[in-house]
Write an enzyme that holds these catalytic residues in place. Sequence first.
Site, short mmCIF file in Angstrom:
data_model
loop_
_atom_site.label_atom_id
_atom_site.label_comp_id
_atom_site.label_asym_id
_atom_site.label_seq_id
_atom_site.Cartn_x
_atom_site.Cartn_y
_atom_site.Cartn_z
N SER A 13 66.44 -14.30 16.12
CA SER A 13 65.11 -14.60 15.58
C SER A 13 64.87 -13.83 14.28
CB SER A 13 64.01 -14.33 16.60
OG SER A 13 63.86 -12.96 16.86
N ASN A 14 65.46 -12.65 14.17
CA ASN A 14 65.36 -11.92 12.89
C ASN A 14 66.14 -12.63 11.79
OD1 ASN A 14 63.91 -9.14 12.76
ND2 ASN A 14 64.82 -9.22 14.80
N ILE A 88 80.63 -0.95 13.85
CA ILE A 88 81.32 -1.39 12.62
C ILE A 88 82.55 -0.50 12.43
CG2 ILE A 88 81.09 -1.69 10.12
CD1 ILE A 88 79.34 -3.59 11.76
N ASN A 102 71.13 -1.67 9.24
CA ASN A 102 70.87 -2.14 10.61
C ASN A 102 69.39 -1.98 10.90
OD1 ASN A 102 71.48 -2.87 13.38
ND2 ASN A 102 71.23 -0.70 13.89
N HIS A 104 66.94 -1.09 14.16
CA HIS A 104 66.94 -0.64 15.55
C HIS A 104 65.52 -0.73 16.09
CE1 HIS A 104 68.56 1.43 19.02
NE2 HIS A 104 67.43 2.12 19.05
N ASP A 145 73.76 4.00 15.33
CA ASP A 145 72.38 4.43 15.06
C ASP A 145 72.25 5.79 14.40
OD1 ASP A 145 71.66 2.06 16.32
OD2 ASP A 145 71.49 3.02 18.27
C1 GRF Z 1 65.97 -6.76 17.53
O1 GRF Z 1 65.00 -6.18 18.33
C2 GRF Z 1 66.70 -5.73 16.72
O2 GRF Z 1 65.93 -4.62 16.42
C3 GRF Z 1 67.81 -5.31 17.63
O3 GRF Z 1 68.19 -6.47 18.30
C4 GRF Z 1 67.08 -7.37 18.38
C5 GRF Z 1 67.54 -8.69 17.86
O4 GRF Z 1 66.61 -9.69 18.13
N1 GRF Z 1 68.84 -4.63 16.90
P1 GRF Z 1 66.82 -11.15 17.56
O5 GRF Z 1 68.22 -11.60 18.00
O6 GRF Z 1 66.72 -11.07 16.08
O7 GRF Z 1 65.76 -11.98 18.17
#
Ligand code: GRF
Length: 192
Positions: A13-14, A88, A102, A104, A145
């Site tokens: 979704s991101n 990575i 990244n 988090h 991280d």
């Molecule tokens: C997000 O919460 C991001 O912070 C984490 O994984 C999740 C990915 O969500 N690293 P999506 O696949 O983008 O919905």
Amino acid sequence: MKKIVLFASGSGSNVENIVQFFQGKSNVTIAAVLTNKRDAKVLDRCNNLKINGLYFNRTAFYETDCVLGILESLRPDLIVLAGFLWRIPLDMVQRYPDKIINIHPALLPDYGGKGMYGMRVHEAVKENGETETGITIHYVNENYDEGAIIYQAKTEVVSTDTAEDIAHKVHQLEYEHFPKIIEKLLSARAVH
Ligand code: GRF
């Protein structure tokens, strides 16, 4: 034209949010989305969004230069991990210093490290009775991280919040801030 390559392992979704943010902006393009999960929902999103979605396996990533070769040919200005769950490899980190970032879903250094991903993060935040959580956008080094922090944003956690509620709040923060930070980083860089 600045180029982004995205890595994702799950829903994406991101990824979708980032692609939509940059659609219609003529100076940034999404060259490809790379995933280590053959059936990841992010690949369906790539189809719908009409952008390149590529699957690779563990051999291609860790044992040969295959993925590195793909990156070399794409020449990205920024590599963005958006829910990507594999570490990575060192040669990739060294090839792209300060070019891999990244996101988090918590306020690092808290709730980070191996095994701290997805709902586990939000469940831990809930169990510990935290009153706030948030997002951390950071550079990637060879440890999970641990790279330098670029940006953090916070959101309140109330005692009635479930882990799902927390996840929802964190996702909203991600959608709001991640594309803008990517844009900022790209505009601060010379074209390669
Ligand atoms: C997000 O919460 C991001 O912070 C984490 O994984 C999740 C990915 O969500 N690293 P999506 O696949 O983008 O919905």
